[in-house]
Motif scaffolding. Structure first.
Motif, PDB file in Angstrom:
ATOM      1  N   CYS A 207      56.314  39.853  -0.199  1.00 40.38           N
ATOM      2  CA  CYS A 207      57.414  40.349  -1.024  1.00 40.38           C
ATOM      3  C   CYS A 207      57.550  41.867  -0.942  1.00 40.38           C
ATOM      4  N   GLY A 208      56.504  42.556  -0.517  1.00 39.03           N
ATOM      5  CA  GLY A 208      56.561  44.014  -0.395  1.00 39.03           C
ATOM      6  C   GLY A 208      56.963  44.494   0.978  1.00 39.03           C
ATOM      7  N   LEU A 209      57.209  43.563   1.917  1.00 40.67           N
ATOM      8  CA  LEU A 209      57.511  43.977   3.292  1.00 40.67           C
ATOM      9  C   LEU A 209      58.784  44.805   3.404  1.00 40.67           C
ATOM     10  N   PRO A 210      59.899  44.457   2.767  1.00 38.74           N
ATOM     11  CA  PRO A 210      61.105  45.286   2.918  1.00 38.74           C
ATOM     12  C   PRO A 210      60.871  46.751   2.532  1.00 38.74           C
ATOM     13  N   GLY A 211      60.148  46.976   1.456  1.00 36.21           N
ATOM     14  CA  GLY A 211      59.887  48.349   1.033  1.00 36.21           C
ATOM     15  C   GLY A 211      59.014  49.119   2.006  1.00 36.21           C
ATOM     16  N   LYS A 212      58.162  48.392   2.745  1.00 36.80           N
ATOM     17  CA  LYS A 212      57.309  49.053   3.743  1.00 36.80           C
ATOM     18  C   LYS A 212      58.048  49.273   5.057  1.00 36.80           C
ATOM     19  N   LEU A 213      59.018  48.417   5.355  1.00 40.79           N
ATOM     20  CA  LEU A 213      59.653  48.453   6.672  1.00 40.79           C
ATOM     21  C   LEU A 213      60.924  49.287   6.708  1.00 40.79           C
ATOM     22  N   TYR A 214      61.850  49.037   5.790  1.00 42.93           N
ATOM     23  CA  TYR A 214      63.176  49.645   5.910  1.00 42.93           C
ATOM     24  C   TYR A 214      63.189  51.166   5.811  1.00 42.93           C
ATOM     25  N   PRO A 215      62.346  51.810   5.005  1.00 46.22           N
ATOM     26  CA  PRO A 215      62.402  53.281   4.957  1.00 46.22           C
ATOM     27  C   PRO A 215      61.759  53.960   6.165  1.00 46.22           C
ATOM     28  N   ARG A 216      61.068  53.221   7.013  1.00 47.93           N
ATOM     29  CA  ARG A 216      60.313  53.830   8.101  1.00 47.93           C
ATOM     30  C   ARG A 216      61.233  54.306   9.217  1.00 47.93           C
ATOM     31  N   PRO A 217      61.072  55.548   9.702  1.00 44.17           N
ATOM     32  CA  PRO A 217      61.863  55.989  10.855  1.00 44.17           C
ATOM     33  C   PRO A 217      61.397  55.355  12.160  1.00 44.17           C
ATOM     34  N   ASP A 218      60.169  54.811  12.160  1.00 47.33           N
ATOM     35  CA  ASP A 218      59.621  54.190  13.371  1.00 47.33           C
ATOM     36  C   ASP A 218      59.632  52.664  13.253  1.00 47.33           C
ATOM     37  N   ARG A 219      60.742  52.119  12.736  1.00 50.08           N
ATOM     38  CA  ARG A 219      60.817  50.669  12.527  1.00 50.08           C
ATOM     39  C   ARG A 219      60.564  49.868  13.801  1.00 50.08           C
ATOM     40  N   PRO A 220      61.106  50.264  14.965  1.00 46.53           N
ATOM     41  CA  PRO A 220      60.812  49.461  16.162  1.00 46.53           C
ATOM     42  C   PRO A 220      59.312  49.355  16.443  1.00 46.53           C
ATOM     43  N   ALA A 221      58.579  50.449  16.278  1.00 42.09           N
ATOM     44  CA  ALA A 221      57.137  50.417  16.528  1.00 42.09           C
ATOM     45  C   ALA A 221      56.425  49.534  15.506  1.00 42.09           C
ATOM     46  N   VAL A 222      56.872  49.577  14.244  1.00 40.21           N
ATOM     47  CA  VAL A 222      56.262  48.742  13.210  1.00 40.21           C
ATOM     48  C   VAL A 222      56.519  47.267  13.518  1.00 40.21           C
ATOM     49  N   LEU A 223      57.736  46.940  13.904  1.00 42.00           N
ATOM     50  CA  LEU A 223      58.045  45.559  14.276  1.00 42.00           C
ATOM     51  C   LEU A 223      57.196  45.120  15.463  1.00 42.00           C
ATOM     52  N   ALA A 224      57.102  45.992  16.471  1.00 42.16           N
ATOM     53  CA  ALA A 224      56.336  45.647  17.672  1.00 42.16           C
ATOM     54  C   ALA A 224      54.859  45.468  17.375  1.00 42.16           C
ATOM     55  N   SER A 225      54.370  46.129  16.347  1.00 40.29           N
ATOM     56  CA  SER A 225      52.945  45.998  16.021  1.00 40.29           C
ATOM     57  C   SER A 225      52.586  44.586  15.585  1.00 40.29           C
ATOM     58  N   PHE A 226      53.603  43.791  15.204  1.00 38.07           N
ATOM     59  CA  PHE A 226      53.336  42.407  14.789  1.00 38.07           C
ATOM     60  C   PHE A 226      53.415  41.440  15.970  1.00 38.07           C
ATOM     61  N   ALA A 227      53.910  41.892  17.120  1.00 32.74           N
ATOM     62  CA  ALA A 227      54.032  40.996  18.272  1.00 32.74           C
ATOM     63  C   ALA A 227      52.685  40.402  18.689  1.00 32.74           C
ATOM     64  N   PRO A 228      51.586  41.167  18.718  1.00 28.70           N
ATOM     65  CA  PRO A 228      50.305  40.546  19.079  1.00 28.70           C
ATOM     66  C   PRO A 228      49.886  39.424  18.142  1.00 28.70           C
ATOM     67  N   GLU A 229      50.292  39.494  16.867  1.00 30.24           N
ATOM     68  CA  GLU A 229      49.970  38.419  15.930  1.00 30.24           C
ATOM     69  C   GLU A 229      50.706  37.140  16.311  1.00 30.24           C
ATOM     70  N   VAL A 230      51.933  37.289  16.804  1.00 23.47           N
ATOM     71  CA  VAL A 230      52.667  36.117  17.285  1.00 23.47           C
ATOM     72  C   VAL A 230      51.922  35.507  18.470  1.00 23.47           C
ATOM     73  N   GLY A 231      51.439  36.366  19.358  1.00 22.65           N
ATOM     74  CA  GLY A 231      50.678  35.870  20.496  1.00 22.65           C
ATOM     75  C   GLY A 231      49.397  35.166  20.086  1.00 22.65           C
ATOM     76  N   ARG A 232      48.721  35.676  19.072  1.00 26.73           N
ATOM     77  CA  ARG A 232      47.473  35.044  18.613  1.00 26.73           C
ATOM     78  C   ARG A 232      47.734  33.685  17.986  1.00 26.73           C
ATOM     79  N   CYS A 233      48.880  33.546  17.320  1.00 26.64           N
ATOM     80  CA  CYS A 233      49.185  32.273  16.660  1.00 26.64           C
ATOM     81  C   CYS A 233      49.758  31.240  17.618  1.00 26.64           C
ATOM     82  N   ALA A 234      50.335  31.684  18.733  1.00 28.07           N
ATOM     83  CA  ALA A 234      51.106  30.789  19.607  1.00 28.07           C
ATOM     84  C   ALA A 234      50.344  29.560  20.099  1.00 28.07           C
ATOM     85  N   PRO A 235      49.053  29.663  20.471  1.00 26.68           N
ATOM     86  CA  PRO A 235      48.389  28.458  20.989  1.00 26.68           C
ATOM     87  C   PRO A 235      48.332  27.298  20.001  1.00 26.68           C
TER      88      PRO A 235
END
Length: 349
Positions: A207-235
């Motif tokens: 529930c706190g994710l929007p407040g952490k994400l939307y004000p960030r000037p480096d939103r693309p990097a923050v989003l990309a930081s979660f990509a490895p988690e998608v890879g870990r869950c994929a199998p």
């Protein structure tokens, strides 16, 4: 910042300098013009942008001391040629185009200079001066291809940033993973409890994710930081696996759009040996996103086989910094075969 030294070629007169400036930082390498191991310097802090695009004074304030240090270490009086590869060179490079040639000549003695998009140096690092297509994927993704030869030109696909494209890149995968997590948080169809658990483990309460994400000037990097988690869950998670499959489709589609046609035997020596009546273009993958490994690489390779059956997969020979050195070396040998177009690759003699 870090400095790594080699020994081959130390004390020789001629040298070439390569610069790789991107979202993950700044790197500089110096190598003997006649070949040999490189001395390198790196910093994880990227160069900023201003009203005229990439900040040329800031880049020079960091590159020049590093270059002088490497020249001193190598025992070289100056540089025969310099190649600066930078993310956004084609659209944000006005300041670099205006400022760098005069300063690099005066400060480093560079007789020849190439200003290139980091996609071009990624291409040169991966394939050298052979026809084909290179997909460079990190936070974003861009595909760049060329047939070389007299009629050669750059063929580009995507690389338009996380709001307009970069489909299948790290920010795209991370955003899709976070969306699936929030669907699970809401109880909506298509959600992934596994990704929700990873979201809360690495980023805190959902529930706190929007407040952490939307004000960030480096939103693309923050989003990309979660990509490895998608890879870990994929199998073990079909939702995460589906996200990577869709990313693979986008990556392969960009490669197909940028891939040149098969090369005819008379395309020139830069095209390499022909296989029968036409040589199949090569396809190489480069960039940090592919360090995710099998969860992404397997579907990407399958999609490339379906969408580019005429192409031949090959392993990238080197990274964008190695590509910058290759371009600089080609300038000293008058052997540059990559398309010079004033936008993606500009040469100043």
């Amino acid at each position: 910042m870090s400095l790594r030294t080699g020994t081959a070629g130390r004390g020789r007169a001629g040298a070439v300098l390569g610069v790789d400036s991107g979202g993950s930082g700044l790197r500089v390498a110096l190598a003997p013009a006649a070949g040999g191991s490189a001395l390198t310097w790196s910093s994880p802090v990227p160069v900023g942008t201003g009203g005229r695009g990439i900040d040329a004074p800031e880049l020079l304030d960091r590159v020049l001391p590093a270059a002088r240090r490497l020249l001193h270490e190598a025992g070289s009086p100056g540089c025969d040629a310099v190649c600066v590869g930078a993310a956004g060179m084609a659209t944000l490079g006005d300041d670099l185009h205006a400022v760098l040639p005069g300063v690099l000549r005066a400060e480093l003695g560079a007789r020849r200079l190439a200003l290139a998009s980091d996609a071009v140096t990624a291409y040169a690092g991966a394939l050298g001066q052979r026809p084909g297509v290179v997909v460079a994927a990190g936070t974003g993704v861009i595909a760049l291809g060329t047939a070389l030869g007299p009629e050669g030109r750059w063929r580009r696909a995507d690389g338009w940033g996380h709001l307009l494209g970069d489909c299948g890149g790290g920010a795209w995968i991370g955003r899709a993973g976070l969306e699936a997590a929030m669907r699970a948080f809401d109880g909506r169809a298509g959600g992934s409890p596994a990704l929700l658990a990873r979201l809360e483990a690495v980023l805190g309460p959902a529930c706190g994710l929007p407040g952490k994400l939307y004000p960030r000037p480096d939103r693309p990097a923050v989003l990309a930081s979660f990509a490895p988690e998608v890879g870990r869950c994929a199998p073990d998670d079909p939702v995460a696996a589906g996200i990577l499959r869709e990313a693979a489709r986008h990556i392969a589609a960009s490669a197909a759009a940028a891939c040149p046609p098969a090369t005819s035997p008379d395309a020139g020596p830069a095209a390499g040996p022909a296989a029968g009546p036409a040589a199949a273009p090569e396809v190489a993958l480069t960039g940090g996103l592919f360090r995710m490994g099998e969860p992404l690489l397997s579907p990407v390779q399958e999609e490339l086989q379906m969408q580019l059956p005429q192409a031949r997969m090959t392993t990238a020979q080197g990274d964008p910094l190695a590509g910058a050195l290759r371009v600089a070396t080609a300038l000293t040998e008058d052997s540059l075969a990559l398309p010079v177009d004033g936008a993606l690759l500009r040469v100043v003699c």
